[in-house]
Design an enzyme around this catalytic site. Sequence first.
Site, short mmCIF file in Angstrom:
data_model
loop_
_atom_site.label_atom_id
_atom_site.label_comp_id
_atom_site.label_asym_id
_atom_site.label_seq_id
_atom_site.Cartn_x
_atom_site.Cartn_y
_atom_site.Cartn_z
N TYR A 114 -8.70 7.34 39.01
CA TYR A 114 -9.66 8.39 38.75
C TYR A 114 -9.38 9.50 39.77
CZ TYR A 114 -13.88 10.33 36.81
OH TYR A 114 -14.75 11.16 36.19
N LYS A 169 -10.46 -5.22 11.58
CA LYS A 169 -9.12 -4.62 11.51
C LYS A 169 -8.56 -4.40 12.90
CE LYS A 169 -8.22 -3.66 7.17
NZ LYS A 169 -6.98 -3.69 6.44
N GLU A 211 -9.11 3.80 5.85
CA GLU A 211 -9.53 2.45 5.47
C GLU A 211 -10.77 2.50 4.59
OE1 GLU A 211 -7.73 -0.07 6.96
OE2 GLU A 211 -8.73 -1.30 5.47
N ASP A 212 -10.71 1.80 3.48
CA ASP A 212 -11.92 1.61 2.66
C ASP A 212 -12.59 2.93 2.30
OD1 ASP A 212 -11.26 -1.03 2.87
OD2 ASP A 212 -13.03 -1.65 3.98
N ASP A 237 -5.37 0.52 2.40
CA ASP A 237 -5.70 -0.10 1.11
C ASP A 237 -4.65 0.25 0.07
OD1 ASP A 237 -8.67 -0.90 1.79
OD2 ASP A 237 -8.36 1.15 2.43
N GLY A 271 -6.89 2.07 -9.01
CA GLY A 271 -7.55 2.67 -7.86
C GLY A 271 -6.53 2.92 -6.77
N ALA A 272 -7.00 2.90 -5.51
CA ALA A 272 -6.13 3.20 -4.38
C ALA A 272 -4.90 2.30 -4.37
CB ALA A 272 -6.92 3.04 -3.08
N ALA A 273 -5.13 0.99 -4.41
CA ALA A 273 -4.01 0.04 -4.32
C ALA A 273 -3.13 0.10 -5.56
CB ALA A 273 -4.54 -1.37 -4.10
N ASN A 364 -10.54 -9.92 -4.54
CA ASN A 364 -11.09 -10.76 -3.49
C ASN A 364 -12.61 -10.70 -3.50
OD1 ASN A 364 -9.98 -12.57 -1.67
ND2 ASN A 364 -8.90 -10.99 -0.53
N ASN A 394 -2.79 -7.87 3.00
CA ASN A 394 -2.16 -6.73 3.66
C ASN A 394 -2.18 -6.83 5.18
OD1 ASN A 394 -4.70 -5.81 4.34
ND2 ASN A 394 -4.72 -4.14 2.86
#
Lengths: 478, 478
Positions: A114, A169, A211-212, A237, A271-273, A364, A394
């Site tokens: 510091y 995650k 994510e998500d 994803d 979708g995304a995947a 899932n 993943n």
Amino acid sequence: MFFTSSPAYTIFIRLKFSNLPGMLGNITSVITKMGGEVRGINLVETSKTWVVRDIHVNVRDGAHAKEIIREISSINGVSVEFVSDRTFLAHLHGKLEVVSKRKISTTEDLARLYTPGVGRVVKAIEKIPDIAFTYTIKSNTVAIVTDGSAVLGFGNVGPYAAIPVMEGKAAILKEFAGVNGFPICLATQDIDQIVSIVKAISPVFGAINLEDISAPRCFEVERRLQEELDIPVMHDDQHATAIIVLAALLNSLKIVGKSFSDIKIVINGAGAAGIATTKLLLKLGIKNIILCDKKGAIGRDGENALNDYQVDVAQYTNPDNYKGDLKGALKGADVFIGLSVGNILKGEDLRFMEKDAIVFALANPIPEVDPLDAERYARIVATGRSDFPNQINNALVYPGFFKGVLNVRAKKIVDDMKIAAAYAIANLIDDSELYEEYIIPSIFDQRVVNAVSDAVATIAIREGLIRSLEQLKDISEF
Amino acid sequence: MFFTSSPAYTIFIRLKFSNLPGMLGNITSVITKMGGEVRGINLVETSKTWVVRDIHVNVRDGAHAKEIIREISSINGVSVEFVSDRTFLAHLHGKLEVVSKRKISTTEDLARLYTPGVGRVVKAIEKIPDIAFTYTIKSNTVAIVTDGSAVLGFGNVGPYAAIPVMEGKAAILKEFAGVNGFPICLATQDIDQIVSIVKAISPVFGAINLEDISAPRCFEVERRLQEELDIPVMHDDQHATAIIVLAALLNSLKIVGKSFSDIKIVINGAGAAGIATTKLLLKLGIKNIILCDKKGAIGRDGENALNDYQVDVAQYTNPDNYKGDLKGALKGADVFIGLSVGNILKGEDLRFMEKDAIVFALANPIPEVDPLDAERYARIVATGRSDFPNQINNALVYPGFFKGVLNVRAKKIVDDMKIAAAYAIANLIDDSELYEEYIIPSIFDQRVVNAVSDAVATIAIREGLIRSLEQLKDISEF
């Protein structure tokens, strides 16, 4: 379905009850009579008139827990304060800690880490900003960014309920790859705001893990951040899923002896995947892919598409322009990839697939088709579940992928990195080991992280995507 | 001035040189001849024609290091690749790590901490958002937010150069108080943007620590965030400084036997810390405060003020409406508090202060007045430096302060918490121990954190500012 209720688990019941002889005995005998197994009793607090105790009880399942708790509550003089279990207790006060790499025990430690010591590092970075990649956590830290709009299978749960997933995650990033991750859970779902916020907080991060975030918003968020930031941005994803599907497919095709040029693939869930997986497979030269969503197969002309992104990708798919339902699409297909919702197919729906069919039912926790049922019609079956062979998860990808881009300070992610990562994972299984129930390494296979990170870093170097650091040659000026 | 150059330190020199016999000997003898002391030699890399070695050398200071490096560079066949030292090496790849509190070694661990187990916690928080305070890092995590506009004494160095300071703050939070801190270094200095970004990222945090944001912007940022968020927001540079100054003042007044109602205080530097300190002292009933800034004393009518915030606070100060310079203001003052820049006063400038003068010269690293010089005119002298008695450092405050508000899930911070924290710190020194050179506990006094956190939490409870959690009574529904 073979999925039974969750295995027996331990609940923790905090009870407050009158401080009278025999009360505790009453309570435990009620528990035992109900079929619960008392595993431990702790004293929490006591006074002359009452006592608070934690009782640990093995039960069969949630419903059983509920019955026992109801029965205890009905005992005169007993109130149930709190009930928890191993899963909730494992989350108590969160799963992460931010710790100092160095102990601070003396004035000298403080002076180095510091003020005044830190001031020299400040001046060095002020002069050469890239030095932040050497002397700060930017070197090894990923933002795990969500808006809580598409969390697990639960949909739009919001930023608070998303926190435990982002913590998970981050925990996996650290445990598997030694990479720091920190949850950024945004209280906005506006694309412009998400983009500008992530840009604004980016200085401390070496990469961004989206994510998500729900499709199709996730596509624009990712594209814009990739354009506007000089660090890698990846929507997990989409791409980690596409990569692990590709890895599993590479090994499956080896087993059945088919090649990319000959196969027909049906992907359900655009979708995304689903879109990212389709794009990656197209990149590898696979021509015959039919992408299906809620309305059925998406025509090459965009019919049945739900948004522009689906229209866009569909024009490179579906050579025969089939527009019927999923079951019809499966006729003559070599591969089914489910990235949608549970329990939409029966085993027999697979009966008109080609010989040696490959079925990845990845929804899932409930797969698109019961895997035991599917095995009667398909040669290779994989799911996202850990209690069935061939878990396509993943988490095999992103720890090593982020480790790789951070190790070489990559500026961006390109498709060749994804392809290299997929081959690296697939190749960990030797031809002699490969068989129908071992197409993908275990998530605890310690070779995976370095195989992926080396593959990604190698492409980054080959493509000139690494940041060459202007080294601080002379620290004595600061 | 008594401040000599920094003490002898060790530098690390990475050299690449011809792989010839005698070269290493040449190099070390040059170092020795120049007065450097070779402490160690490591081999890094070698080939048939060249070798790379790290040489650790004790030197006197930066200038000495520079001379030695220049001399080595001039040896034929030697090139200096990289030079570092203990301070820079202590910062290598950052000072923080984000770690998992639980090991992930088995499928069961993963099922509990990630899917499917985490899904139950997600559903619980979705139903009752406050449960995030129990089952996520929100319970114990502070955002350390800066825009890099006023970092240490260096001013506007920007978000990248600010990172090491924020990491240092986070390291101190964890090491001293067990609280998680994470650096949020913003690539914007726009007030509206800062406010909206901090609001958007707030879900994962239990409190916001604003840091090194320049005055007067810091006042608006803090006020708006306090109004718009339901978690505590504190600008450390203002309030932690005000609190520790008050603690030191309480003990100093005990020693000299003066009381709040009788004293005249001159504060130099009407920035973030100066204004917050003035407000806190006004709150305690001190009437005679003169606040000075670059133009001199700020009149009760606002004359000499540089911004509206100075005008605003000045109306409660300076009862005689003095408008001259700092030196004039000091005439008859009992207390001088410097929160400005180094070396602006000589010892003799203090000679017209009242008997038993108290001087806090807190500019860092160079105090407003040389403390040894000041001691000839003042009974009590304190600085911000660790190499002089009475170090007034806000690191005595913020770890315990944030621990306290987090422990009770306080919704906001009120002035009574600050006052209670100051008294708690001051009272750690027993009357029998108190003397002119021990007015404040050491930063390594382990009693400080809990004294502060207990004081803060007590006020939060008393004032009804704590968040009472709706407990999750029945986890079996998730």
